[in-house]
Write an enzyme that holds these catalytic residues in place. Structure first.
Site, PDB file in Angstrom:
ATOM      1  N   HIS A   1      -1.413 -11.441  -4.775  1.00 39.69           N
ATOM      2  CA  HIS A   1      -0.058 -11.024  -4.688  1.00 39.69           C
ATOM      3  C   HIS A   1       0.875 -12.046  -5.178  1.00 39.69           C
ATOM      4  O   HIS A   1       1.944 -11.695  -5.759  1.00 39.69           O
ATOM      5  CB  HIS A   1       0.400 -10.834  -3.292  1.00 39.69           C
ATOM      6  CG  HIS A   1      -0.278  -9.693  -2.709  1.00 39.69           C
ATOM      7  ND1 HIS A   1       0.118  -8.340  -3.170  1.00 39.69           N
ATOM      8  CD2 HIS A   1      -1.049  -9.350  -1.696  1.00 39.69           C
ATOM      9  CE1 HIS A   1      -0.575  -7.443  -2.312  1.00 39.69           C
ATOM     10  NE2 HIS A   1      -1.535  -7.996  -1.474  1.00 39.69           N
TER      11      HIS A   1
ATOM     12  N   HIS B   1       0.786  -1.123   0.046  1.00 35.89           N
ATOM     13  CA  HIS B   1      -0.121   0.078  -0.066  1.00 35.89           C
ATOM     14  C   HIS B   1       0.970   1.219   0.033  1.00 35.89           C
ATOM     15  O   HIS B   1       0.714   2.243  -0.746  1.00 35.89           O
ATOM     16  CB  HIS B   1      -0.776   0.107   1.009  1.00 35.89           C
ATOM     17  CG  HIS B   1      -1.838  -1.438   1.357  1.00 35.89           C
ATOM     18  ND1 HIS B   1      -2.271  -1.695   2.475  1.00 35.89           N
ATOM     19  CD2 HIS B   1      -2.145  -2.253   0.335  1.00 35.89           C
ATOM     20  CE1 HIS B   1      -3.240  -2.740   2.119  1.00 35.89           C
ATOM     21  NE2 HIS B   1      -2.864  -3.210   0.935  1.00 35.89           N
TER      22      HIS B   1
ATOM     23  N   HIS C   1      -9.518  -2.071  -4.183  1.00 41.92           N
ATOM     24  CA  HIS C   1      -8.258  -2.430  -3.646  1.00 41.92           C
ATOM     25  C   HIS C   1      -7.419  -3.336  -4.447  1.00 41.92           C
ATOM     26  O   HIS C   1      -6.289  -3.418  -4.008  1.00 41.92           O
ATOM     27  CB  HIS C   1      -8.691  -3.050  -2.289  1.00 41.92           C
ATOM     28  CG  HIS C   1      -7.615  -3.222  -1.176  1.00 41.92           C
ATOM     29  ND1 HIS C   1      -6.902  -2.114  -0.401  1.00 41.92           N
ATOM     30  CD2 HIS C   1      -6.800  -4.356  -1.195  1.00 41.92           C
ATOM     31  CE1 HIS C   1      -5.705  -2.641  -0.069  1.00 41.92           C
ATOM     32  NE2 HIS C   1      -5.696  -4.080  -0.223  1.00 41.92           N
TER      33      HIS C   1
ATOM     34  N   ASP D   1      -3.307  -2.712  -4.748  1.00 42.31           N
ATOM     35  CA  ASP D   1      -2.365  -3.942  -4.422  1.00 42.31           C
ATOM     36  C   ASP D   1      -1.524  -4.170  -5.792  1.00 42.31           C
ATOM     37  O   ASP D   1      -0.460  -4.144  -5.599  1.00 42.31           O
ATOM     38  CB  ASP D   1      -3.004  -5.232  -4.053  1.00 42.31           C
ATOM     39  CG  ASP D   1      -3.524  -5.323  -2.790  1.00 42.31           C
ATOM     40  OD1 ASP D   1      -3.136  -4.353  -1.812  1.00 42.31           O
ATOM     41  OD2 ASP D   1      -4.267  -6.316  -2.323  1.00 42.31           O
TER      42      ASP D   1
HETATM   43 ZN   LIG Z   1      -3.841  -4.636   0.168  1.00 42.54          ZN
END
Ligand SMILES: [Zn+2]
Length: 295
Positions: A261, A78, A234, A238
Site C-alpha cells: 500500500h 477491497h 490479492h 489491493d
Molecule cells: Zn488487501
C-alpha cells in the site's frame, strides 16, 4: 479516450467487523449523480464527506485509509477494487464507523453486493488517463512502474521467504481477464507471529481465521487456499483498489515487484503529478517560442 460514467441502480448494504479496528460497521452504497465521484460519507458524523481520492489518504500501514480532519475511513481498498471492476465512477458510500468491514478478506462479497444493486450508465463521459511517459517508484528492491499503453495491464511479482508463498507472479489484463473469477476471491493474508505486535499497535483487532489467510512458519493455519497463488492475486486486488484513488480510469502496463500500500500510494501520487504536468510543446513550437532559429 472516454468511458461512460456509471453508478448503481438502488441502495444496498453490508455489515461486518473491521479487520484492524475490530469495530462493526454497516456500509450502504447509494446511487450518485454524474461527476460526483466516489465518496465516503460518515453517516454517524453528520454525513461528513470524504472523497475517495489520493489527496484524502492518511494512513497506509497494512491497509489504505482515507480521511478528512481527524475523521477516517480505513481498509477501503477491497471495496474500491470491486467498484473499479464494475466500472462505477459515481457512488456514495455511507458508513457508520471508522473502517470498511473485512467480511471474508476478499472483494467477492462487494462484487456480489454491487451485482445485487445493479449498475447503470449515467449518460456522461469520463476521460481515461493515458500517461505520455513512464512513471516509476523504487524503494530498495521494491518497485512499481507504469509505461503508456492502450489498456490496463498489471504484472505483479512477490517474493516471500515462506514455504507456501515463495515467488509468485501474475499477469492480469483488465480488459480481457475476468476480475470476478481470478482476482476478487483472493483473500488478505497475515502471519501469526505478527499478530501480537500488530494488535499492540491497534491493528488486526478484528482479524481472525474467518477473514484472512493466517500463516505460521510452516504453512497455512486455516486452509485450504482458494488459489495456489492466492497471495499474489490479492496483491493485484489491493493495487486495483489503490488505483481507484486516481479518481478516473487509467490505462498503461504496470509492473510491480514486492510492492504494498505505501508504495502503491507513492506511485499514484507520482502518476497524478505526471498527469497534471503541462503537455510539452513540439520542438518547432518550443524553438519559436524561445526565438531560437537554425543558422
Ligand atoms: Zn488487501
Amino acid at each position: 479516450m472516454y468511458l461512460q460514467r456509471k453508478t448503481i441502480n438502488t441502495d444496498v448494504s453490508i455489515t461486518g467487523i473491521g479487520l484492524h479496528s475490530g469495530i462493526y460497521t454497516t456500509v450502504e452504497l447509494h446511487p450518485a449523480p454524474a461527476g460526483s465521484g466516489i465518496t465516503f460519507v460518515r453517516a454517524d458524523l453528520d454525513g461528513l464527506r470524504i472523497p475517495a481520492l489520493q489527496a484524502s489518504t492518511t494512513a497506509l500501514d497494512y491497509a489504505t485509509t482515507v480521511g478528512k480532519d481527524d475523521v477516517q475511513v480505513g481498509t477501503v481498498e477491497h471495496l474500491l477494487a470491486a467498484i473499479m471492476a464494475w466500472g462505477i465512477t459515481d457512488v456514495d458510500i455511507h458508513i457508520d464507523g471508522p473502517e470498511v468491514p473485512i467480511i471474508d478478506g476478499s472483494a467477492l462479497p462487494f462484487m456480489h453486493l454491487i451485482d445485487a444493486a445493479g449498475v447503470r450508465e449515467l449518460g456522461a463521459d469520463i476521460p481515461v488517463l493515458r500517461l505520455r511517459e513512464p512513471v516509476e517508484v523504487v524503494d530498495g528492491d521494491k518497485s512499481i512502474r507504469i509505461v503508456p499503453a492502450n489498456r490496463l495491464i498489471i504484472k505483479y511479482r512477490i517474493d516471500f521467504d515462506h514455504p507456501v508463498i515463495g515467488r509468485q507472479s501474475l499477469h492480469f489484463d483488465f480488459g480481457s481477464d475476468n476480475f470476478l473469477r481470478k482476482i476478487a476471491p483472493a483473500r488478505t493474508f497475515g502471519f501469526a507471529r505478527d499478530v501480537e505486535k500488530m494488535r499492540a499497535a491497534g491493528l488486526a483487532r478484528g482479524g481472525s481465521v474467518e477473514n484472512a489467510i493466517v500463516l505460521d512458519d510452516q504453512g497455512v493455519m486455516n486452509g485450504p487456499l482458494r488459489f495456489r497463488d492466492e497471495f499474489v492475486r490479492h496483491k493485484v486486488l489491493d493495487l486495483i483498489g489503490d488505483l481507484a484513488l486516481i479518481g478516473r480510469p487509467i490505462t498503461g502496463e504496470i509492473t510491480a515487484y514486492r510492492a504494498g500500500h505505501a508504495l502503491h500510494s507513492q506511485f499514484v501520487a507520482k502518476i497524478l503529478k505526471a498527469a497534471a504536468a503541462p503537455e510539452p510543446l513540439p520542438v518547432e513550437q518550443w524553438a519559436s517560442a524561445h526565438r531560437i532559429s537554425a543558422s
